[in-house]
Design a protein around this motif. Structure first.
Motif, PDB file in Angstrom:
ATOM      1  N   ILE A 104       0.863  -1.187   0.000  1.00 19.33           N
ATOM      2  CA  ILE A 104       0.000   0.000   0.000  1.00 19.33           C
ATOM      3  C   ILE A 104       0.897   1.233   0.000  1.00 19.33           C
ATOM      4  CG2 ILE A 104      -1.750   1.321   1.290  1.00 19.33           C
ATOM      5  CD1 ILE A 104      -2.537  -1.329   2.667  1.00 19.33           C
ATOM      6  N   SER A 105       0.474   2.269  -0.693  1.00 15.21           N
ATOM      7  CA  SER A 105       1.113   3.570  -0.556  1.00 15.21           C
ATOM      8  C   SER A 105       0.065   4.652  -0.775  1.00 15.21           C
ATOM      9  CB  SER A 105       2.273   3.739  -1.533  1.00 15.21           C
ATOM     10  OG  SER A 105       3.016   4.908  -1.223  1.00 15.21           O
ATOM     11  N   VAL A 106       0.367   5.830  -0.260  1.00 17.23           N
ATOM     12  CA  VAL A 106      -0.573   6.953  -0.302  1.00 17.23           C
ATOM     13  C   VAL A 106       0.099   8.129  -0.989  1.00 17.23           C
ATOM     14  CG1 VAL A 106      -2.118   8.421   1.048  1.00 17.23           C
ATOM     15  CG2 VAL A 106      -1.447   6.169   1.935  1.00 17.23           C
ATOM     16  N   THR A 107      -0.653   8.819  -1.819  1.00 21.30           N
ATOM     17  CA  THR A 107      -0.256  10.130  -2.315  1.00 21.30           C
ATOM     18  C   THR A 107      -1.373  11.100  -1.949  1.00 21.30           C
ATOM     19  OG1 THR A 107       0.499  11.398  -4.232  1.00 21.30           O
ATOM     20  CG2 THR A 107      -1.293   9.852  -4.609  1.00 21.30           C
ATOM     21  N   GLY A 108      -1.092  12.389  -2.094  1.00 21.86           N
ATOM     22  CA  GLY A 108      -2.137  13.340  -1.711  1.00 21.86           C
ATOM     23  C   GLY A 108      -1.783  14.758  -2.083  1.00 21.86           C
ATOM     24  N   GLN A 109      -2.758  15.628  -1.908  1.00 20.70           N
ATOM     25  CA  GLN A 109      -2.560  17.043  -2.158  1.00 20.70           C
ATOM     26  C   GLN A 109      -1.332  17.526  -1.395  1.00 20.70           C
ATOM     27  OE1 GLN A 109      -5.227  19.715   0.166  1.00 20.70           O
ATOM     28  NE2 GLN A 109      -6.459  17.882   0.540  1.00 20.70           N
ATOM     29  N   GLY A 110      -0.508  18.299  -2.065  1.00 15.75           N
ATOM     30  CA  GLY A 110       0.690  18.808  -1.426  1.00 15.75           C
ATOM     31  C   GLY A 110       0.431  20.114  -0.700  1.00 15.75           C
ATOM     32  N   ASP A 111       1.461  20.559   0.011  1.00 14.20           N
ATOM     33  CA  ASP A 111       1.439  21.844   0.712  1.00 14.20           C
ATOM     34  C   ASP A 111       0.348  21.900   1.774  1.00 14.20           C
ATOM     35  OD1 ASP A 111       3.694  23.127  -0.370  1.00 14.20           O
ATOM     36  OD2 ASP A 111       2.618  23.463  -2.228  1.00 14.20           O
ATOM     37  N   GLY A 112       0.024  23.113   2.214  1.00 16.85           N
ATOM     38  CA  GLY A 112      -0.891  23.240   3.341  1.00 16.85           C
ATOM     39  C   GLY A 112      -0.198  22.889   4.643  1.00 16.85           C
ATOM     40  N   SER A 113      -0.983  22.792   5.690  1.00 11.98           N
ATOM     41  CA  SER A 113      -0.450  22.484   7.022  1.00 11.98           C
ATOM     42  C   SER A 113      -1.445  21.623   7.773  1.00 11.98           C
ATOM     43  CB  SER A 113      -0.185  23.782   7.801  1.00 11.98           C
ATOM     44  OG  SER A 113       0.274  23.511   9.109  1.00 11.98           O
ATOM     45  N   TRP A 114      -1.015  20.404   8.134  1.00 11.34           N
ATOM     46  CA  TRP A 114      -1.860  19.412   8.795  1.00 11.34           C
ATOM     47  C   TRP A 114      -1.220  19.103  10.158  1.00 11.34           C
ATOM     48  CZ3 TRP A 114      -5.887  16.744   5.846  1.00 11.34           C
ATOM     49  CH2 TRP A 114      -6.047  17.276   4.556  1.00 11.34           C
ATOM     50  N   LEU A 115      -1.613  19.848  11.172  1.00  8.01           N
ATOM     51  CA  LEU A 115      -1.003  19.740  12.496  1.00  8.01           C
ATOM     52  C   LEU A 115      -1.659  18.634  13.320  1.00  8.01           C
ATOM     53  CD1 LEU A 115      -0.459  23.298  14.067  1.00  8.01           C
ATOM     54  CD2 LEU A 115       1.255  21.791  13.048  1.00  8.01           C
ATOM     55  N   ILE A 116      -0.807  17.824  13.965  1.00  8.34           N
ATOM     56  CA  ILE A 116      -1.312  16.869  14.946  1.00  8.34           C
ATOM     57  C   ILE A 116      -0.498  16.978  16.225  1.00  8.34           C
ATOM     58  CG2 ILE A 116      -2.062  15.267  13.150  1.00  8.34           C
ATOM     59  CD1 ILE A 116       0.288  13.428  14.003  1.00  8.34           C
ATOM     60  N   ASP A 117      -1.076  16.508  17.313  1.00  9.93           N
ATOM     61  CA  ASP A 117      -0.367  16.411  18.578  1.00  9.93           C
ATOM     62  C   ASP A 117       0.574  15.211  18.506  1.00  9.93           C
ATOM     63  OD1 ASP A 117      -0.068  15.227  21.431  1.00  9.93           O
ATOM     64  OD2 ASP A 117      -0.767  17.278  21.792  1.00  9.93           O
ATOM     65  N   ARG A 118       1.843  15.439  18.778  1.00  7.93           N
ATOM     66  CA  ARG A 118       2.843  14.377  18.631  1.00  7.93           C
ATOM     67  C   ARG A 118       2.572  13.193  19.548  1.00  7.93           C
ATOM     68  NH1 ARG A 118       7.877  14.515  16.283  1.00  7.93           N
ATOM     69  NH2 ARG A 118       7.769  16.791  16.098  1.00  7.93           N
ATOM     70  N   GLU A 119       2.003  13.438  20.720  1.00 11.69           N
ATOM     71  CA  GLU A 119       1.768  12.361  21.689  1.00 11.69           C
ATOM     72  C   GLU A 119       0.461  11.622  21.420  1.00 11.69           C
ATOM     73  OE1 GLU A 119       3.909  11.288  23.901  1.00 11.69           O
ATOM     74  OE2 GLU A 119       5.341  12.772  23.162  1.00 11.69           O
ATOM     75  N   THR A 120      -0.623  12.362  21.168  1.00 13.64           N
ATOM     76  CA  THR A 120      -1.941  11.730  21.022  1.00 13.64           C
ATOM     77  C   THR A 120      -2.297  11.428  19.567  1.00 13.64           C
ATOM     78  OG1 THR A 120      -3.161  13.818  20.806  1.00 13.64           O
ATOM     79  CG2 THR A 120      -2.704  13.020  23.041  1.00 13.64           C
ATOM     80  N   GLY A 121      -1.648  12.128  18.638  1.00 21.64           N
ATOM     81  CA  GLY A 121      -1.986  11.946  17.235  1.00 21.64           C
ATOM     82  C   GLY A 121      -3.265  12.626  16.804  1.00 21.64           C
ATOM     83  N   LYS A 122      -3.860  13.384  17.679  1.00 21.70           N
ATOM     84  CA  LYS A 122      -5.124  14.042  17.337  1.00 21.70           C
ATOM     85  C   LYS A 122      -4.863  15.330  16.550  1.00 21.70           C
ATOM     86  CE  LYS A 122      -7.772  12.227  21.256  1.00 21.70           C
ATOM     87  NZ  LYS A 122      -8.566  12.576  22.463  1.00 21.70           N
ATOM     88  N   PRO A 123      -5.761  15.659  15.632  1.00 21.98           N
ATOM     89  CA  PRO A 123      -5.599  16.905  14.879  1.00 21.98           C
ATOM     90  C   PRO A 123      -5.643  18.123  15.787  1.00 21.98           C
ATOM     91  CG  PRO A 123      -7.224  15.475  13.837  1.00 21.98           C
ATOM     92  CD  PRO A 123      -6.930  14.883  15.182  1.00 21.98           C
ATOM     93  N   ILE A 124      -4.856  19.128  15.431  1.00 25.78           N
ATOM     94  CA  ILE A 124      -4.888  20.409  16.127  1.00 25.78           C
ATOM     95  C   ILE A 124      -5.560  21.406  15.187  1.00 25.78           C
ATOM     96  CG2 ILE A 124      -3.535  22.225  17.223  1.00 25.78           C
ATOM     97  CD1 ILE A 124      -1.359  20.157  17.758  1.00 25.78           C
ATOM     98  N   GLY A 125      -6.857  21.489  15.291  1.00 28.99           N
ATOM     99  CA  GLY A 125      -7.619  22.372  14.425  1.00 28.99           C
ATOM    100  C   GLY A 125      -7.762  21.800  13.032  1.00 28.99           C
TER     101      GLY A 125
END
Length: 519
Positions: free
Chosen positions: A76-97
């Protein structure tokens, strides 16, 4: 037991998962739409959890609609839209906004300042990237100035990385996604000097580790298997961003190969193995790591087919009614549009269209967050058919504007994206560009490129070129009519003159619009 590969392509508005055999035949796919929110006209965001849900449902649909068993998916491999900013919490992995998308325009003043004060020029020979409003580095600088409280303990991912994290728990990116933000593009590592110039050296902790696209990122977790239908333990390979994956999916694997994507964005890519000299053109577009010893020189218009979508949304009712009356059995709108375009003279009777409709302006072959779309040359004698042809031609002029700026001889262009489905539009592209157009079989080239990357990672192919040769077939070809190219060239030159002269006017218009909106 068969051997099959799952390629996932997380587009800006549609997320797709496709299953391929090792010859590149697409056996089945699933797809889900992802809503884009625009809190203000110049902002563009997505709910990260909705993106993962769309991915998991698309994967499940792809598996459900085929006889391929989950245990027959070997990579399996994934590609996707580039750029932007996808923030997650490093410990919980949950999205930040919400994710801030590549079409977002909130960082316009930062971009303008970087180009005016020489910051972009100073870092360009290291990174080969010309940032724009939606670039991750630009957004991270904006976040540092406006959302510093969100960055503690956070890590910045890209779209494909977010999906891969949910599949495997791996937190990383690859050189292609990272390169648009700004890396040492020759060494394929983060650059302290580039980060310093961007003013994000104080928040480098948010930058993830960089892995090779064919590295094993991890395996499908029990939780991911439960929601996708995949087998727990299935290998997931790191993957690339959509520009390089789509290039690979249409067969761009060797130096001199070229692709034009006529999709949401208009992407032009040319493969090279020589970056020993200065990177040209300067300060715009991207030099993106591709294979182990190749790079992609890329230019990306923000909007391509959305120009036609917008035109039909606002002015399409009479076209639809006429298409229905013309062929009531099927009412094929696009067949009708194509015929009307053919009935309209080259040059749209003097109307020239610029398709700069993205909230963040334009990013190639120039960067201007304030750039806006326009029709020029309209008189009272023009009609909607002239405007329709002007849109078709204007998108083709934009692609030529990008391709002509890359100093590499290109004789043949591999075309993909929704626009490649129109034979009439393909011929217009061939005539405007003055180059042969070839259209590969299939539609899911991003997913196919991701599958080739996974296949190389899993040892099914020895190289990208072997993977492309094994999986890519050409179904249509369009030779340029050079007499028509000669007619188009003066219109194209006017197209460039208009966009050059409009730059200070766009800035004034943007300023006036923001003042009025705040009143």
């Amino acid at each position: 037991m068969g051997q099959y590969i799952l390629g996932i392509d997380a587009g800006t508005s549609v997320l797709k998962a496709a299953i391929f055999d090792t010859k590149g035949n697409e056996l089945n796919r699933g797809a889900r739409n992802v809503p884009i929110t625009n809190p203000e006209p110049h902002l563009a965001e997505e709910n990260m959890q909705e993106v993962w849900v769309a991915a998991s449902e698309a994967i499940r649909d792809a598996l459900t609609g085929t006889s391929v068993r989950p245990d027959e998916i070997v990579a399996i491999s994934v590609t996707g839209q580039g750029d932007g900013s996808w923030l997650i919490d490093r410990e919980t992995g949950k999205p930040i906004g919400p994710a801030i998308l590549w079409t977002d325009g909130r960082t316009g003043p930062i971009i303008d300042r970087w180009y005016e004060d020489g910051t972009v020029r100073e870092q360009f020979e290291i990174s080969g990237t010309g940032p724009y409003a939606g670039t991750a580095s630009t957004i991270l600088r904006w976040r540092a100035e406006n959302q510093a409280d969100l960055l503690g303990g956070a890590v910045n991912l890209w779209c494909k990385d977010w999906i891969e994290y949910n599949l495997t728990g791996d937190i990383s990116t690859d050189p292609s996604d990272a390169s648009l933000s700004g890396i040492d593009v020759r060494a394929r590592t983060w650059s302290e000097e580039v980060n310093r110039l961007w003013g994000i050296d104080g928040i480098e902790a948010v930058l993830p580790p960089i892995k090779s696209p064919t590295d094993l990122a991890g395996t499908v977790t029990r939780a991911a298997a439960g929601v996708t239908g995949l087998k727990e333990g299935t290998p997931v390979y790191k993957g690339q961003m959509d520009i390089t994956a789509s290039s690979l999916g249409v067969g761009v694997a060797r130096p001199g190969d070229c692709m034009a994507v006529i999709g949401t964005a208009g992407i032009v890519t040319v493969c090279t193995d020589d970056i020993s000299g200065e990177i040209q053109p300067k300060d715009v577009g991207w030099l993106i790591p591709h294979g182990p010893d190749t790079w992609i020189r890329a230019m990306g218009m923000n909007f391509c087919t959305p120009n036609l979508d917008w035109f039909l949304r606002e002015f399409g009712a009479p076209f639809r009614a006429e298409a229905e009356a013309h062929a009531p059995s099927d009412g094929d709108l696009f067949a009708y549009l194509n015929q009307k375009v053919l009935d309209t003279p080259i040059g749209a009777r003097g109307v020239i269209y610029h398709g700069y409709l993205a909230p963040g302006g334009e990013r190639a072959p120039f960067v201007r967050p304030s750039a806006r779309g326009s029709f020029n040359g309209i008189t009272g004698d023009h009609n909607r058919f002239d405007l329709l042809r002007a849109v078709y031609e204007g998108v083709a002029y934009g692609i030529r504007d990008c391709l002509d700026s890359i100093p590499t001889e290109v004789k043949t262009v591999r075309m993909a994206g929704g626009g490649a489905n129109s034979p009439v539009w393909c011929q217009i592209f061939a005539d405007v560009l003055g180059r042969k157009i070839i259209v590969p079989a299939g539609t899911e080239f991003g997913a196919k490129g991701a599958a080739i990357v996974a296949g190389v990672g899993a040892g099914l192919y020895n190289s990208y070129s072997e993977g492309a040769d094994s999986t890519v077939n050409i179904v249509r070809e369009y030779e340029p009519d050079l007499e028509k190219t000669a007619l188009y060239t003066p219109f194209f030159e006017v197209y460039r003159d208009i966009r050059t002269s409009m730059m200070p006017i766009w800035d004034k218009l943007q300023s006036a619009t923001r003042v009025a909106a705040a009143a």
